[in-house]
Design an enzyme around this catalytic site. Structure first.
Site, mmCIF file in Angstrom:
data_model
loop_
_atom_site.group_PDB
_atom_site.id
_atom_site.type_symbol
_atom_site.label_atom_id
_atom_site.label_comp_id
_atom_site.label_asym_id
_atom_site.label_seq_id
_atom_site.Cartn_x
_atom_site.Cartn_y
_atom_site.Cartn_z
ATOM 1 N N HIS A 152 0.486 -1.274 0.260
ATOM 2 C CA HIS A 152 0.221 0.182 -0.238
ATOM 3 C C HIS A 152 1.207 1.160 0.073
ATOM 4 C CE1 HIS A 152 -3.283 -2.665 1.627
ATOM 5 N NE2 HIS A 152 -4.278 -1.220 0.782
ATOM 6 N N LYS A 156 -0.433 4.366 4.355
ATOM 7 C CA LYS A 156 -1.035 3.671 5.432
ATOM 8 C C LYS A 156 -0.827 3.774 7.015
ATOM 9 C CE LYS A 156 -3.689 -0.106 5.184
ATOM 10 N NZ LYS A 156 -4.821 -0.033 4.809
#
Ligand code: NAD
Length: 262
Positions: A152, A156
């Site tokens: 990600h 995040k």
């Protein structure tokens, strides 16, 4: 269809998804009280032509005449959305994550009166992957090790992602095991034991990549999903909510929409 949390990143995606959706239109747009968007046109706020649906802060009044509501707001808001939808007879799809036990009980109470679907990931492709992982895990012998990789963007906060954990749960369900959450092994040292492994990478602007590997002797099965656009979550939510509006009261999952009984 109504949106709770319309001013958020996902709320705006939902307005855009509804703009091009078949069989669903935006009829109510709910923001938190005091938000500067209250009173403004929801379509214009999302960068579209004005659609004459004004952003409102009064949830209960906004529910009049709706068949279904999609909530992508804050976890603390969802209990009130559930109570209001249950009382008004309006179906509810919740994409908001991080729901606590009290909120789940409010959703259960609402589900006695209206259809309620809760999904931490509303991408259609990812939900198909969950099903494939469970089936592959059930079919393959225990000699196949299961490793889940996810990547990600650099902002995040949680790791592994909620979706990676859901993939682990699906693999564990396939094995008849209660949960995949037991960490394995913390520092990745020593010989591999049993259990499902998780590996995490963070960087750049990656929307989300999940790769489930079943590692056998002489063969590997890899099942992957790559998200390149946050709009997939909104499109999946709108499609599932359109379906949900026609269902009887009860709790539903994305799989109920994607894999109806034959
Ligand atoms: P965000 O912070 O951009 O948006 C949340 C919005 O809710 C904000 O605009 C906030 O003002 C609004 N809000 C707060 N209180 C409210 C109230 N009482 N009534 C109405 N609106 C209120 O967050 P986001 O990125 O849009 O994500 C929203 C939620 O959706 C998070 O829980 C996130 O984890 C989840 N999410 C789920 C999926 C999925 O596939 N299910 C995908 C992405 C995000």
């Amino acid at each position: 269809m109504g949106i709770v949390g319309v001013t958020g990143r996902m709320g705006l995606e939902l307005v855009r998804a509804l703009h091009t959706a078949d069989g669903a239109i935006l009829a109510a747009a709910v923001a938190r009280s005091g938000h500067p968007a209250v009173g403004k046109d929801a379509g214009a706020m999302a960068g579209l032509m004005p659609d004459e649906v004004l952003v409102r802060a009064d949830l209960v009044a906004s529910l009049a005449g709706l068949d279904v509501v999609i909530d992508f707001s804050r976890a603390a808001v969802v209990g009130a959305t559930a109570e209001a939808c249950g009382a008004a007879g309006v179906a509810l799809l919740v994409g908001t994550t991080g729901l606590d036990g009290a909120t789940q009980r409010s959703l259960d109470a609402a589900a006695r009166r209206v259809p309620v679907l809760v999904a931490a990931n509303t991408s259609l492709g990812l939900n198909v992957l969950l099903e494939l992982v469970e089936r592959a895990s059930r079919a393959l012998p225990n000699s196949f090790d299961i490793e889940i990789f996810e990547t990600h963007h650099r902002h995040k906060l949680d790791a592994p992602s909620g979706t990676a954990l859901a993939l682990g749960e699906a693999a564990a369900r396939g094995k008849g095991a209660p949960s995949a959450r037991a960490p394995w092994p913390d520092a990745r040292l020593g010989a591999r034991g049993h259990g499902i492994g998780f590996a995490v990478a963070r960087g750049g602007d990656v929307v989300g990549e999940h790769d489930v590997r079943f590692l056998g002797h002489g063969e590997q099965l890899r099942l992957s999903h790559v998200a390149t656009d946050r709009a997939i979550f909104a499109r999946g939510a709108v499609a599932a909510a359109t379906w949900l509006a026609g269902q009887p009261a009860g709790r539903y999952r994305m799989a109920d929409f994607l894999f109806p009984p034959q």
